[in-house]
Design an enzyme around this catalytic site. Structure first.
Site, PDB file in Angstrom:
ATOM      1  N   THR A  61       0.243  -0.779   0.354  1.00 30.81           N
ATOM      2  CA  THR A  61       0.035   0.068   0.239  1.00 30.81           C
ATOM      3  C   THR A  61       0.601   1.125   0.176  1.00 30.81           C
ATOM      4  OG1 THR A  61      -2.232   1.163   0.795  1.00 30.81           O
ATOM      5  CG2 THR A  61      -0.706   0.367   2.428  1.00 30.81           C
ATOM      6  N   LYS A  65       3.474   1.522  -4.081  1.00 32.06           N
ATOM      7  CA  LYS A  65       2.874   0.606  -5.091  1.00 32.06           C
ATOM      8  C   LYS A  65       3.748   0.389  -6.573  1.00 32.06           C
ATOM      9  CE  LYS A  65      -1.871   0.314  -3.459  1.00 32.06           C
ATOM     10  NZ  LYS A  65      -3.531   0.368  -3.179  1.00 32.06           N
ATOM     11  N   ASP A 100      -5.936  -4.268  -6.651  1.00 25.71           N
ATOM     12  CA  ASP A 100      -7.455  -3.432  -6.407  1.00 25.71           C
ATOM     13  C   ASP A 100      -8.450  -3.134  -7.804  1.00 25.71           C
ATOM     14  OD1 ASP A 100      -5.925  -2.515  -3.863  1.00 25.71           O
ATOM     15  OD2 ASP A 100      -4.983  -0.982  -4.953  1.00 25.71           O
ATOM     16  N   GLY A 123     -11.501  10.802  -9.911  1.00 23.82           N
ATOM     17  CA  GLY A 123     -10.056  10.499  -9.612  1.00 23.82           C
ATOM     18  C   GLY A 123      -9.087   9.851 -10.532  1.00 23.82           C
ATOM     19  N   GLY A 126      -4.295   6.214  -7.287  1.00 22.95           N
ATOM     20  CA  GLY A 126      -3.716   4.984  -7.023  1.00 22.95           C
ATOM     21  C   GLY A 126      -5.136   3.906  -7.497  1.00 22.95           C
ATOM     22  N   ASN A 146     -10.879  14.463 -12.957  1.00 20.44           N
ATOM     23  CA  ASN A 146      -9.597  14.849 -11.424  1.00 20.44           C
ATOM     24  C   ASN A 146      -9.415  16.593 -10.663  1.00 20.44           C
ATOM     25  OD1 ASN A 146      -7.966  13.941  -9.665  1.00 20.44           O
ATOM     26  ND2 ASN A 146      -6.490  14.133 -10.096  1.00 20.44           N
ATOM     27  N   THR A 148      -6.425  18.175 -10.857  1.00 20.56           N
ATOM     28  CA  THR A 148      -4.944  17.946 -10.934  1.00 20.56           C
ATOM     29  C   THR A 148      -5.678  17.793 -12.641  1.00 20.56           C
ATOM     30  OG1 THR A 148      -4.357  18.254  -9.093  1.00 20.56           O
ATOM     31  CG2 THR A 148      -3.356  18.195 -11.477  1.00 20.56           C
ATOM     32  N   TYR A 215     -13.858   4.216   2.006  1.00 19.38           N
ATOM     33  CA  TYR A 215     -14.418   2.812   3.210  1.00 19.38           C
ATOM     34  C   TYR A 215     -14.723   2.852   4.756  1.00 19.38           C
ATOM     35  CZ  TYR A 215      -9.763   1.473   3.655  1.00 19.38           C
ATOM     36  OH  TYR A 215      -8.636   0.631   3.769  1.00 19.38           O
ATOM     37  N   GLY A 236     -17.240   0.545  -0.806  1.00 16.35           N
ATOM     38  CA  GLY A 236     -16.023   0.476  -0.578  1.00 16.35           C
ATOM     39  C   GLY A 236     -15.477  -0.741  -0.492  1.00 16.35           C
TER      40      GLY A 236
HETATM   41  P1  NAP Z   1      -3.884   8.537  -4.068  1.00 20.49           P
HETATM   42  O1  NAP Z   1      -3.323   7.924  -5.325  1.00 20.49           O
HETATM   43  O2  NAP Z   1      -3.859   9.794  -2.806  1.00 20.49           O
HETATM   44  O3  NAP Z   1      -5.351  10.132  -4.555  1.00 20.49           O
HETATM   45  C1  NAP Z   1      -5.770  10.803  -4.127  1.00 20.49           C
HETATM   46  C2  NAP Z   1      -7.065  11.156  -5.424  1.00 20.49           C
HETATM   47  O4  NAP Z   1      -8.400  11.370  -4.744  1.00 20.49           O
HETATM   48  C3  NAP Z   1      -6.205  12.085  -6.498  1.00 20.49           C
HETATM   49  O5  NAP Z   1      -6.877  11.447  -7.391  1.00 20.49           O
HETATM   50  C4  NAP Z   1      -5.905  13.546  -5.912  1.00 20.49           C
HETATM   51  O6  NAP Z   1      -6.613  14.190  -6.905  1.00 20.49           O
HETATM   52  C5  NAP Z   1      -7.635  13.194  -4.762  1.00 20.49           C
HETATM   53  N1  NAP Z   1      -8.436  14.397  -3.899  1.00 20.49           N
HETATM   54  C6  NAP Z   1      -7.381  14.418  -3.214  1.00 20.49           C
HETATM   55  N2  NAP Z   1      -7.825  15.361  -2.411  1.00 20.49           N
HETATM   56  C7  NAP Z   1      -8.825  16.297  -3.161  1.00 20.49           C
HETATM   57  C8  NAP Z   1     -10.182  16.657  -2.602  1.00 20.49           C
HETATM   58  N3  NAP Z   1     -10.204  17.594  -1.828  1.00 20.49           N
HETATM   59  N4  NAP Z   1     -10.963  17.368  -3.623  1.00 20.49           N
HETATM   60  C9  NAP Z   1     -11.271  16.153  -5.377  1.00 20.49           C
HETATM   61  N5  NAP Z   1     -10.594  15.794  -5.251  1.00 20.49           N
HETATM   62  C10 NAP Z   1      -9.182  15.197  -4.197  1.00 20.49           C
HETATM   63  O7  NAP Z   1      -5.245   8.258  -3.301  1.00 20.49           O
HETATM   64  P2  NAP Z   1      -5.511   6.323  -3.597  1.00 20.49           P
HETATM   65  O8  NAP Z   1      -4.846   5.478  -3.541  1.00 20.49           O
HETATM   66  O9  NAP Z   1      -6.201   6.250  -5.856  1.00 20.49           O
HETATM   67  O10 NAP Z   1      -7.144   5.989  -2.786  1.00 20.49           O
HETATM   68  C11 NAP Z   1      -8.154   7.247  -3.004  1.00 20.49           C
HETATM   69  C12 NAP Z   1      -9.694   6.790  -1.948  1.00 20.49           C
HETATM   70  O11 NAP Z   1      -9.702   5.778  -2.520  1.00 20.49           O
HETATM   71  C13 NAP Z   1      -8.914   6.609  -1.202  1.00 20.49           C
HETATM   72  O12 NAP Z   1      -9.708   6.982   0.212  1.00 20.49           O
HETATM   73  C14 NAP Z   1      -8.962   5.388  -0.594  1.00 20.49           C
HETATM   74  O13 NAP Z   1      -8.676   5.115   1.192  1.00 20.49           O
HETATM   75  C15 NAP Z   1      -9.456   4.450  -1.078  1.00 20.49           C
HETATM   76  N6  NAP Z   1      -9.017   3.496  -1.340  1.00 20.49           N
HETATM   77  C16 NAP Z   1     -10.251   2.645  -1.248  1.00 20.49           C
HETATM   78  C17 NAP Z   1      -9.451   0.596  -1.826  1.00 20.49           C
HETATM   79  C18 NAP Z   1     -10.824  -0.348  -2.109  1.00 20.49           C
HETATM   80  O14 NAP Z   1      -9.959  -1.475  -1.916  1.00 20.49           O
HETATM   81  N7  NAP Z   1     -12.000   0.500  -1.636  1.00 20.49           N
HETATM   82  C19 NAP Z   1      -8.419   0.683  -2.158  1.00 20.49           C
HETATM   83  C20 NAP Z   1      -7.431   1.808  -2.805  1.00 20.49           C
HETATM   84  C21 NAP Z   1      -8.272   2.917  -1.880  1.00 20.49           C
HETATM   85  P3  NAP Z   1      -5.309  15.297  -7.524  1.00 20.49           P
HETATM   86  O15 NAP Z   1      -5.061  14.639  -8.300  1.00 20.49           O
HETATM   87  O16 NAP Z   1      -6.052  16.559  -7.526  1.00 20.49           O
HETATM   88  O17 NAP Z   1      -4.608  15.588  -6.015  1.00 20.49           O
END
Ligand code: NAP
Length: 271
Positions: A61, A65, A100, A123, A126, A146, A148, A215, A236
């Site tokens: 994680t 990754k 994932d 988004g 990851g 997204n 950004t 989640y 989630g």
């Molecule tokens: P990450 O790589 O850090 O990406 C975060 C994403 O959220 C980016 O697209 C970011 O946009 C956006 N973001 C963050 N703050 C924001 C805001 N205030 N307004 C709008 N967009 C915002 O994180 P990740 O690993 O992809 O995880 C994202 C979510 O998915 C988390 O909640 C994580 O717990 C969940 N997740 C769940 C599972 C599951 O199995 N259920 C698996 C993986 C992740 P920018 O590019 O603009 O920064």
């Protein structure tokens, strides 16, 4: 005894140890699932150490990754996504998977959702990359929105280069994308530990299936709004469950005890 584990930093919050250990108990497998929290610069070295120490499998994680890629042979999907969240040490070099992406598809399949038509993925981090490649791989046209927009542009270009159909948009444009969409995935962290949704409730409709990757909490504002609009909400924890199910099956070659893992995961989330 086999040792499996989670590589991340931080990993203290992880629900994977109880979920996997419930599966080992149910299948009478002599194994333990532990957490490893090396310094953030450890990267691929941590996987090499795992191989040396005889670890059987690792989940990976944040922030590792992408960093572990040089230490593994990624399967085709993980290579396209550019991220690995499951390492199988049963070969040399170890194999890297992205469960994932597979977990997201299996979560939809569990709910009998047909993955055809158009998907909107919010988004491009990851989880967004995993979702976009997974849904494009199922043949859906994918609109990626997204905050950004440049990151969404890159992801859409990567999906297109891999033979999928994807377009990029600013997050603020999501309202215009949803009328023609069949599936919406929130892969931003909006809604995590806060009662906020990335989508206006009026943009949701009854022909949508909405999966929120967030989640914590399990029932997010987005999912409440989706249910109120007549859409099908999928939380989630289903994606989290099925990425674990897929990892278990990759590691052991056995069918996972899905219901046991789900019950244990839900019990942990209810705590
Ligand atoms: P990450 O790589 O850090 O990406 C975060 C994403 O959220 C980016 O697209 C970011 O946009 C956006 N973001 C963050 N703050 C924001 C805001 N205030 N307004 C709008 N967009 C915002 O994180 P990740 O690993 O992809 O995880 C994202 C979510 O998915 C988390 O909640 C994580 O717990 C969940 N997740 C769940 C599972 C599951 O199995 N259920 C698996 C993986 C992740 P920018 O590019 O603009 O920064």
């Amino acid at each position: 005894m086999e040792v499996y584990g989670l590589l991340g930093n931080p990993v203290g919050h992880s629900l994977s140890p109880p979920m996997h250990e419930a599966a080992y108990d149910a299948r009478d497998i002599d194994a333990q699932y532990v957490t490893f929290e090396p310094p953030v610069e450890a990267g691929a070295r941590a996987v090499e150490c795992g191989a040396t120490l005889g670890v059987a499998g690792l989940n990976v994680t944040i922030p590792f990754k992408q960093d572990v890629l040089p230490a593994v042979e990624p399967d085709a999907l993980a290579a396209r996504i550019g991220a690995v969240n499951t390492v199988d040490f049963g070969s040399d070099p170890p194999t890297g998977h992205n469960t994932d992406a597979v977990g997201l598809v299996r979560a939809f399949q569990h709910h009998d959702v047909s993955l055809t038509g158009r998907a909107v993925v919010l988004g491009a981090g990851g989880a967004g990359r995993a979702a976009a490649f997974a849904l494009a791989g199922e043949g859906m046209g994918v609109d990626i929105a997204n905050r950004t927009v440049e990151t969404a542009d890159r992801l859409a270009a990567d999906v297109t280069a891999a033979g999928g159909a994807a377009d990029s948009h600013p997050l603020g444009g999501v309202g215009e994308l949803l009328p023609g969409a069949d599936v919406l995935v929130n892969a931003t962290s909006v809604g995590m530990a806060e009662d906020r949704s990335p989508v206006k409730p009026t943009a949701l409709h009854a022909d949508l299936t909405v999966l929120d990757a967030v989640y914590t909490p399990v029932e997010t504002r987005l999912l409440r709004d989706a249910a109120a609009a007549g859409a099908q909400p999928i939380d989630g924890a289903w994606m989290l469950l099925y990425q674990g199910v897929e990892a278990f099956e990759q590691w052991t070659g056995q069918d996972a005890p899905v219901e046991v893992m789900n019950q244990r995961l839900r019990a942990e989330l209810d705590r």
